[in-house]
Design an enzyme around this catalytic site. Structure first.
Site, mmCIF file in Angstrom:
data_model
loop_
_atom_site.group_PDB
_atom_site.id
_atom_site.type_symbol
_atom_site.label_atom_id
_atom_site.label_comp_id
_atom_site.label_asym_id
_atom_site.label_seq_id
_atom_site.Cartn_x
_atom_site.Cartn_y
_atom_site.Cartn_z
ATOM 1 N N CYS A 132 41.517 36.368 44.339
ATOM 2 C CA CYS A 132 41.253 37.199 43.166
ATOM 3 C C CYS A 132 40.787 36.375 41.966
ATOM 4 C CB CYS A 132 42.515 37.991 42.811
ATOM 5 S SG CYS A 132 42.277 39.034 41.373
ATOM 6 N N CYS A 135 42.080 37.704 38.606
ATOM 7 C CA CYS A 135 43.466 37.334 38.303
ATOM 8 C C CYS A 135 43.574 35.850 37.949
ATOM 9 C CB CYS A 135 44.381 37.580 39.503
ATOM 10 S SG CYS A 135 44.045 39.077 40.416
ATOM 11 N N ASP A 136 42.877 35.000 38.689
ATOM 12 C CA ASP A 136 43.161 33.563 38.631
ATOM 13 C C ASP A 136 42.033 32.709 38.069
ATOM 14 O OD1 ASP A 136 45.617 34.078 39.810
ATOM 15 O OD2 ASP A 136 44.794 33.943 41.832
#
Ligand code: NAP
Length: 309
Positions: A132, A135-136
């Site tokens: 992701c 997200c990251d």
């Protein structure tokens, strides 16, 4: 006992919840282990009708949730591990509870597929391997990263990562992208993205602290092995349907997708049990088609409850 339990809160589950709630059926929605589904890990959604400027994936899902709640849908955070669907009362078992319902809509979606190579599991999460970018990605500011895959997801991840990372290497096992034309063109036109064709990733290599430092790749044509230095490894090679609890109970195809029954898109062999979204669709797999299936499932379910429930 509930009228309808909806499993999953992606586009399919939320849309089913909106329709079922507006039919005064007070659906109970079990959110599963990824509330909001796959779109919450997407940055910009450009192809959902009605948003000419695009919309953030998380915002879209949050809107759908609020819309369902406004009409009386109830949400519980729980994950169903086992089901009993024969008999008038359908029983859905989580680790701690048994839910009972007249009807069920299964919209459990699909989860990111992994490569199954050494180092992947060991470094998954905070140590360099992830599925992701939204997200990251920000953790890899000014660092070199690789993205594995050649579809729309891989292109989207790679493009998103160019906002933070110094270099993005896109590793694909073939010599052309599977992604849609517009995404492929955008990706290949981006200076920060370097494609590596005909290459398979064989291992994620760790530094002395156990963090990712490189991937080892092999060229499929020359059989030559090499290392690509990277602090982040973003895997974007498609998805597997979340259908384990239904194995041996409902019809699944060889890849685990739920197979609807008798020409319908959403009915199953069990009356009162319906499917919607990516857990039953390996062809279109779009937010809007999942929403459409959620709508169909809820309408079929409402009709069935009126006649049989
Ligand atoms: P996908 O289209 O199935 O692509 C998966 C990619 O991963 C393919 O290029 C595939 O290679 C590669 N791959 C699969 N298994 C692999 C393995 N073991 N090792 C190395 N590579 C492997 O999946 P997706 O990109 O997640 O997209 C899924 C659906 O969502 C598609 O319908 C897509 O259009 C849609 N989507 C749309 C958007 C958007 O419109 N913004 C964004 C994301 C996703 P091969 O090409 O060789 O098979």
């Amino acid at each position: 006992m509930e009228n309808i339990i909806i499993l999953g809160t992606g586009c399919a589950g939320f849309t089913a919840a909106i329709y079922a709630a507006r039919a005064n059926l007070e659906p109970l929605v079990l959110e599963g282990d990824m509330p909001g589904g796959q779109l919450t890990t997407t940055s910009e959604v450009e192809n959902f009708p009605g948003f000419p400027e695009g919309i953030d994936g998380y915002a879209l899902m949050d809107n759908l949730r609020k819309q369902a709640a406004r009409f009386g849908a109830r949400f519980v955070n729980d994950y169903i591990e086992r089901v009993e669907l024969d008999g008038d009362t359908k029983q859905l078992h989580s680790a701690s509870k048994c839910y009972e319902s007249k009807a069920v809509i299964i919209s459990t979606g699909a989860s990111p597929r992994l490569l199954g190579i050494p180092g992947e599991k060991e470094m998954f999460g905070g140590k360099g391997v992830t599925t992701c970018a939204t997200c990251d990605g920000a953790f890899y500011r000014d660092m070199e990263v690789v993205v594995v895959g050649g579809g729309d997801s891989a292109c989207e991840e790679a493009l998103f990562l160019t906002r933070f990372c110094s270099k993005v290497t896109l590793i694909h096992r073939r010599d052309e992208l599977r992604a849609s034309k517009i995404m492929a063109e955008r990706t290949l036109a981006c200076d920060k993205i370097k494609p590596v064709w005909n290459a398979v990733v064989e291992e994620v290599l760790a530094d002395e602290e156990g963090l990712a430092r490189a991937v080892s790749v092999r060229n499929r044509q020359t059989d030559e092995a090499s290392e690509i230095p990277c602090k982040g490894v973003f895997i974007a090679i498609g998805h597997v349907p979340n259908t384990k609890p239904f194995e041996g109970i409902l019809n699944l195809d060889e890849n685990g997708y739920l197979v609807p029954f008798n020409g319908s898109m959403v009915k199953t062999i069990v009356p009162g049990v319906y499917v919607a979204g990516d857990c039953a669709d390996h062809v279109y797999r779009q937010a809007i088609t999942a929403a459409g299936m959620g709508c169909q499932a809820a309408i079929e379910c409402e009709r069935w409850l009126a006649e049989e429930g």
